[in-house]
Design a protein around this motif. Structure first.
Motif, mmCIF file in Angstrom:
data_model
loop_
_atom_site.group_PDB
_atom_site.id
_atom_site.type_symbol
_atom_site.label_atom_id
_atom_site.label_comp_id
_atom_site.label_asym_id
_atom_site.label_seq_id
_atom_site.Cartn_x
_atom_site.Cartn_y
_atom_site.Cartn_z
ATOM 1 N N LEU A 153 5.350 -12.697 0.487
ATOM 2 C CA LEU A 153 6.107 -13.944 0.343
ATOM 3 C C LEU A 153 5.238 -15.156 0.682
ATOM 4 N N TRP A 154 4.458 -15.022 1.763
ATOM 5 C CA TRP A 154 3.639 -16.161 2.189
ATOM 6 C C TRP A 154 2.401 -16.324 1.317
ATOM 7 N N GLN A 155 1.946 -15.238 0.705
ATOM 8 C CA GLN A 155 0.854 -15.381 -0.263
ATOM 9 C C GLN A 155 1.327 -16.214 -1.454
ATOM 10 N N ARG A 156 2.559 -15.966 -1.880
ATOM 11 C CA ARG A 156 3.137 -16.729 -2.993
ATOM 12 C C ARG A 156 3.334 -18.193 -2.610
ATOM 13 N N GLN A 157 3.803 -18.432 -1.374
ATOM 14 C CA GLN A 157 3.991 -19.808 -0.915
ATOM 15 C C GLN A 157 2.653 -20.539 -0.814
ATOM 16 N N TYR A 158 1.633 -19.825 -0.335
ATOM 17 C CA TYR A 158 0.304 -20.438 -0.231
ATOM 18 C C TYR A 158 -0.217 -20.827 -1.614
#
Length: 296
Positions: A153-158
């Protein structure tokens, strides 16, 4: 130049009250509009603002967060300070009825025995959320916090917020993994997001739910720093979004302009509005090994 009534309708406050995430933000904007603009606008717009205020109170029982209750109370204070006696009494009655209903629903929810969804299902659901919503769901309970901290999820947000550095960081991760010859090596994207977030000059924009769209020429709700209206194929400069604070919404409503604040004022606003976002880094799920902890 558009009229105040037209500008108010473009703010889409009533349409956004049904959103659990936006409800507190709308209440705050309505509160500021009541205090700063209500007595200065035409009567037809006063009537519309009043009706939206009643709608906000009537929808309160459906909201499940403390921030919604706090925002409704803030709106009540503006009602008591601004509205004439008859309208004030009606709005106060709506608020009291809403609070009674809200307490009953909250108690009923607490008594329900709701089974927790599997983590993989939660992660899939959370993958459709924008940055601010992902922050919010991580504060609900520990199972949700764990799911909202999922590395993917945070890879996508980054990748969404820091596109320029995403490719370099992704290549670095792959190179480091080969160097240590360990398939278990993982770059914690939530930690990387925090680092980039702190060092980003436009961090205020990341926290903003409102922005002035240069193409729409109005204040709009933001979806991952983008106008919620699709502007496919347009010049990026035309699509540029300027972050807007709740107080600037009042200026826009009265004068059809967005006042530009000094850097010190902007920093002050950024600090005051950062409460819920600072908590993004504040909660850690206790794990047996700190080496496996996906938090900074």
């Amino acid at each position: 130049m558009s009229k105040p009534l037209e500008r108010y309708q473009k703010l889409a406050l009533k349409e956004s009250l049904g959103s659990i995430h936006r409800y507190p933000l709308v209440c705050k904007e309505l509160s500021l509009i009541l205090r700063g603009a209500y007595r200065k606008v035409p009567k037809n717009l006063q009537s519309l603002i009043f009706q939206d205020t009643l709608t906000a109170f009537r929808l309160l029982p459906e909201m499940k967060t403390r921030s919604a209750v706090s925002a409704a109370h803030l709106l009540l204070q503006s009602v008591e300070a601004t509205l004439p006696k008859q309208k004030k009494n009606l709005a106060v009655t709506e608020y009291k009825n809403a609070m009674v209903a809200h307490k009953r629903r909250t108690k009923a929810r607490q008594e329900e025995n709701v089974a927790h969804l599997p983590q993989d299902v939660l992660v899939h659901v959370f993958s459709f959320l924008d940055f601010q919503s992902l922050v919010s769901v991580g504060l609900v309970c520990w199972p949700w916090n764990f799911a909202a901290s999922d590395n993917r999820l945070w890879q996508r947000q980054y990748a969404t917020f820091f596109r320029d550095s995403y490719n370099d960081l992704n290549i670095k991760e792959q190179h480091t993994s080969r160097q240590v010859e360990d398939d278990s090596y993982t770059l914690f994207w939530r930690k990387a997001f925090k680092r980039a977030y702190k060092g980003n000059n436009s961090s205020k924009k990341l926290k903003s739910s409102r922005g002035y769209c240069r193409y729409c020429k109005t204040i709009v709700w933001l979806d991952n720093m983008k106008c919620f209206n699709d502007h496919i194929g347009l010049n990026p400069e035309i699509q540029k979004i300027d972050p807007v604070s709740p107080s600037q919404v009042v200026d826009y409503l009265l004068e059809d302009s967005i006042s530009v604040k000094s850097s010190s004022e902007s920093d002050s606003d950024s600090d005051s509005e950062a409460g819920s976002f600072s908590r993004l880094w504040a909660y850690r799920r206790p794990l047996t090994s700190t080496d496996d902890m996906p938090f900074p």
